[in-house]
Design a protein around this motif. Structure first.
Motif, short mmCIF file in Angstrom:
data_model
loop_
_atom_site.label_atom_id
_atom_site.label_comp_id
_atom_site.label_asym_id
_atom_site.label_seq_id
_atom_site.Cartn_x
_atom_site.Cartn_y
_atom_site.Cartn_z
N PHE A 193 0.87 -1.18 0.00
CA PHE A 193 0.00 0.00 0.00
C PHE A 193 0.90 1.22 0.00
CE2 PHE A 193 -2.01 3.59 2.06
CZ PHE A 193 -3.22 3.66 1.39
N ILE A 194 0.60 2.17 -0.88
CA ILE A 194 1.42 3.38 -1.00
C ILE A 194 0.59 4.59 -0.58
CG2 ILE A 194 2.75 4.85 -2.56
CD1 ILE A 194 3.20 2.35 -4.31
N ASP A 195 1.06 5.29 0.42
CA ASP A 195 0.38 6.48 0.91
C ASP A 195 0.96 7.70 0.20
OD1 ASP A 195 -1.35 8.03 2.59
OD2 ASP A 195 0.41 8.56 3.78
N GLN A 196 0.17 8.27 -0.69
CA GLN A 196 0.60 9.48 -1.39
C GLN A 196 -0.10 10.67 -0.76
OE1 GLN A 196 -0.15 9.60 -5.61
NE2 GLN A 196 1.27 11.30 -5.93
N ARG A 197 0.66 11.60 -0.24
CA ARG A 197 0.08 12.76 0.42
C ARG A 197 -0.33 13.79 -0.62
NH1 ARG A 197 -1.89 12.25 5.15
NH2 ARG A 197 -2.54 10.42 3.99
N ASP A 198 -1.38 13.47 -1.34
CA ASP A 198 -1.87 14.34 -2.40
C ASP A 198 -3.38 14.34 -2.34
OD1 ASP A 198 -2.94 15.00 -5.11
OD2 ASP A 198 -0.82 15.22 -5.61
N HIS A 199 -3.98 15.52 -2.21
CA HIS A 199 -5.43 15.62 -2.06
C HIS A 199 -6.17 14.99 -3.22
CE1 HIS A 199 -9.28 17.44 -0.90
NE2 HIS A 199 -9.45 17.72 -2.17
N ASP A 200 -5.65 15.10 -4.42
CA ASP A 200 -6.35 14.63 -5.61
C ASP A 200 -5.93 13.24 -6.06
OD1 ASP A 200 -7.95 16.96 -5.99
OD2 ASP A 200 -6.17 18.00 -6.72
N LEU A 201 -4.81 12.74 -5.59
CA LEU A 201 -4.31 11.45 -6.05
C LEU A 201 -4.14 10.42 -4.95
CD1 LEU A 201 -1.57 12.65 -8.59
CD2 LEU A 201 -3.87 11.84 -9.11
N SER A 222 -6.54 9.28 0.75
CA SER A 222 -7.32 10.05 1.72
C SER A 222 -7.31 11.53 1.35
CB SER A 222 -6.72 9.89 3.12
OG SER A 222 -7.23 10.87 3.99
N PRO A 223 -8.49 12.15 1.25
CA PRO A 223 -8.52 13.57 0.91
C PRO A 223 -8.45 14.51 2.10
CG PRO A 223 -10.73 12.69 0.83
CD PRO A 223 -9.83 11.55 1.19
N GLY A 224 -8.45 13.98 3.34
CA GLY A 224 -8.46 14.88 4.48
C GLY A 224 -8.17 14.19 5.79
N PRO A 225 -8.05 14.96 6.89
CA PRO A 225 -7.65 14.41 8.19
C PRO A 225 -8.62 13.38 8.76
CG PRO A 225 -7.36 16.79 8.15
CD PRO A 225 -8.09 16.44 6.90
N ALA A 226 -9.94 13.59 8.59
CA ALA A 226 -10.89 12.60 9.13
C ALA A 226 -10.78 11.28 8.38
CB ALA A 226 -12.31 13.15 9.05
N ALA A 227 -10.62 11.37 7.06
CA ALA A 227 -10.43 10.15 6.27
C ALA A 227 -9.10 9.49 6.62
CB ALA A 227 -10.50 10.47 4.78
N ASP A 228 -8.09 10.28 7.00
CA ASP A 228 -6.83 9.70 7.47
C ASP A 228 -7.06 8.82 8.69
OD1 ASP A 228 -5.05 10.66 5.60
OD2 ASP A 228 -4.35 12.34 6.80
N TRP A 229 -7.91 9.30 9.60
CA TRP A 229 -8.23 8.51 10.79
C TRP A 229 -8.77 7.15 10.37
CZ3 TRP A 229 -12.45 5.97 12.64
CH2 TRP A 229 -12.41 5.56 13.98
N TRP A 230 -9.69 7.17 9.41
CA TRP A 230 -10.27 5.90 8.94
C TRP A 230 -9.21 5.05 8.24
CZ3 TRP A 230 -15.43 4.45 9.63
CH2 TRP A 230 -15.73 3.18 9.09
N LEU A 231 -8.39 5.68 7.42
CA LEU A 231 -7.37 4.95 6.68
C LEU A 231 -6.46 4.17 7.63
CD1 LEU A 231 -5.85 4.31 4.04
CD2 LEU A 231 -4.61 6.47 4.34
N HIS A 232 -6.09 4.79 8.75
CA HIS A 232 -5.25 4.09 9.73
C HIS A 232 -5.92 2.80 10.18
CE1 HIS A 232 -2.45 3.91 13.27
NE2 HIS A 232 -3.46 3.17 13.73
N GLY A 233 -7.19 2.89 10.59
CA GLY A 233 -7.88 1.70 11.07
C GLY A 233 -8.08 0.66 9.99
N SER A 234 -8.33 1.11 8.78
CA SER A 234 -8.54 0.19 7.67
C SER A 234 -7.25 -0.55 7.33
CB SER A 234 -9.06 0.96 6.45
OG SER A 234 -9.53 0.09 5.46
N LEU A 235 -6.14 0.15 7.30
CA LEU A 235 -4.85 -0.49 7.03
C LEU A 235 -4.46 -1.45 8.15
CD1 LEU A 235 -2.82 2.51 5.57
CD2 LEU A 235 -3.55 0.45 4.34
N PHE A 276 -16.17 19.33 3.73
CA PHE A 276 -16.60 17.95 3.92
C PHE A 276 -15.44 16.97 3.73
CE2 PHE A 276 -21.48 17.44 3.54
CZ PHE A 276 -21.67 18.39 4.51
N GLU A 277 -14.56 17.26 2.80
CA GLU A 277 -13.44 16.35 2.57
C GLU A 277 -12.40 16.43 3.68
OE1 GLU A 277 -12.21 16.90 -1.50
OE2 GLU A 277 -14.04 15.92 -2.24
N ARG A 278 -12.40 17.50 4.43
CA ARG A 278 -11.54 17.58 5.61
C ARG A 278 -12.14 16.83 6.79
NH1 ARG A 278 -7.48 20.60 6.60
NH2 ARG A 278 -8.10 20.83 8.79
N THR A 279 -13.45 16.77 6.87
CA THR A 279 -14.09 16.35 8.11
C THR A 279 -14.86 15.03 8.02
OG1 THR A 279 -15.95 17.80 7.54
CG2 THR A 279 -14.29 18.68 9.04
#
Length: 488
Positions: free
Chosen positions: A40-48, A51-64, A374-377
């Motif tokens: 899995f490659i984490d690219q810190r890019d909003h469009d690519l 995860s598009p934002g910090p709340a989705a990052d929280w989910w991404l951690h749990g999902s990974l 919304f994409e931040r939260t």
């Protein structure tokens, strides 16, 4: 040209498809009978990035975390890497004896364009690459009108899709994963700091959500058992648990739309309510439509689908926007929704429409501002769905609600939160108000104010925008567009 190596490993590149069951790319890699390199490659890019934002990052951690655990239980290992896949994937392939590479198509044009370039580089090195469909039920290139053009109206799109949809059976999760011996060195998930620490603004997320494939399966089964038959009406009631809450699980690919489809069909075969089931599947259809629109109109996230809205008179209302983000607009249903969003990373769908309408119509803030917030939260922030939905509410999108159809948040509250329980939960300042006034506390007569001990404008703000005035000015701005050609 050199031939494909008979030896070598198969690279499986996970993205927003963080599951083992019904994962076509993983299934194809296993069928190749090669040892696996799972990344899995984490690219810190909003469009690519994933995860598009910090709340989705929280989910991404749990999902990974869940995916890595599930892979480990089957004898595999998930390698976590951070950087630009355009350079990382070819580099991995060269260094670790990759003979074939597999991943699922994202459905987002910018990502798919990048991925095709990566595939071309791999093929130059004689690495067979398979990009397979795993994100949506529908191939957007195969569903067109009789004139050969893309559908722009959801109803016609979904009716045609239903006539053609025949999803194959969901693929089973593998029981064992045969790992390659030459694996790349990866990162530790904790080092990515995807979850906040000090302060932990996501503390309320933990009780609400269980990210991961197991959590997705549990959520689906609970909804099918307790929510499906009442969905047609329950989906509109924010004061009741009537929605599936599958959106973040679908968004991160912990469950596939095909799995959901077949699960609902199985319930229909045993007597589930037909109308409710069809209504729920239409919500899966809206997700399909969003990806379909983004495929055919790749400016959907950045430009008005209906170009005449390029001339629309948005207001630069910084204070109104700030009040909206904080849940301090003085409009109870709007504030309840925005506070639910901040506390849990999610908001009820009916309330999302009301909150979005208030922002773009009463406050006349550009829909792109709301989409970005919304994409931040949102833990379920999905770039395609978010863009299609905000444009729908704004009136600028495909099959959009007409601009002159403006949600009245007071009437919406009275209709769908009639006792005020949802507002009381998220706006405790109003907990002592009777249902008659809880959705419009500024209208309370003096006797009711004294009885409840409530003074508008003190513990709870007065409306940042008078509703009738906001509506009238929005309609005036809309009327100014009538002579502008619609060239969408």
């Amino acid at each position: 040209m050199a031939t494909i190596s008979a030896t070598g490993a198969a690279l499986v590149w996970f993205r927003r498809d963080l599951r083992l069951a019904d994962n076509p790319a993983l299934h194809a890699a296993i069928q190749s009978d090669r040892p696996l390199v799972l990344v899995f490659i984490d690219q810190r890019d909003h469009d690519l990035g994933a995860s598009p934002g910090p709340a989705a990052d929280w989910w991404l951690h749990g999902s990974l975390e869940g995916l890595a655990r599930d892979i480990d239980a089957r004898g595999g290992q998930l390698t976590l890497l951070r950087g630009d896949p355009a350079s990382l994937v070819p580099e991995l392939a060269r260094k670790h004896h990759i003979a074939e590479a597999f991943w699922n198509r994202s459905g987002e044009p910018a990502i798919d364009h990048r991925d095709h370039a990566i595939a071309a580089r791999l093929q130059e090195d004689n690495i067979l690459t398979q990009i397979v469909a795993g994100t949506t039920l529908i191939d957007p290139t195969a569903l067109l009108t009789g004139a050969g053009t893309p559908y722009k109206v959801f109803g016609a799109f979904w009716r045609t899709a239903l006539q053609r949809l025949a999803p194959g059976p969901a693929l089973p999760a593998p029981q064992h994963l045969r790992l390659a011996t030459d694996l790349p060195a990866g990162d530790q998930l904790a080092d990515w700091q995807l979850r906040p620490a000090k302060p932990d603004w996501a503390a309320g997320f933990h009780a609400e959500w269980k990210p991961g494939e197991a959590g997705a399966a549990d959520r689906l089964e609970h909804f099918l058992d307790h929510g499906l038959n009442g969905y047609a009406k329950g989906r509109d009631r924010p004061d009741q648990p009537g929605t599936s809450k599958l959106s973040p699980h679908l968004g991160f690919g912990e469950i596939s739309p095909r799995q959901v489809w077949h699960s609902v069909q199985a319930r229909l075969a045993t007597g589930a309510d037909i109308q409710a089931s069809e209504r729920f599947l239409a919500e899966i259809g809206w997700r399909e439509f969003a990806y379909y629109l983004l495929h055919h109109f790749n400016h959907l996230r950045t430009a008005n689908f209906n170009a005449r809205f390029d001339q629309f008179a948005w207001r630069n209302d910084a204070s109104g926007f700030a009040a909206w983000t904080r849940g301090q607009t003085g409009i109870p249903l709007v504030d309840a929704g925005m506070r639910q969003l901040w506390e849990t990373g999610w908001m009820h769908n009916r309330v999302r429409m009301v909150c979005a309408s208030f922002l773009v119509k009463h406050l006349r803030c550009d829909w792109r501002e709301g989409m970005a917030w919304f994409e931040r939260t949102l833990v379920d922030a999905d770039r395609a769905v978010n863009a299609a939905s905000w444009q729908w509410v704004a009136g600028s999108g495909a099959d959009a609600a007409p601009y002159f159809r403006i949600f009245n948040p007071v009437r919406q509250g009275e209709r769908f939160d009639s006792d005020g329980d949802y507002v009381r939960q998220w706006v405790p300042e109003l907990a002592g108000l009777p249902p008659r006034w809880i959705h419009a506390p500024w209208q309370m007569p003096e006797a009711a104010r004294q009885q409840s001990g409530f003074t508008p404008g003190e513990s709870y703000p007065l409306p940042v925008r008078e509703l009738a005035r906001g509506r009238d000015e929005a309609l005036a701005a809309y009327r100014s567009l009538k002579d502008t050609p619609d060239i969408a």
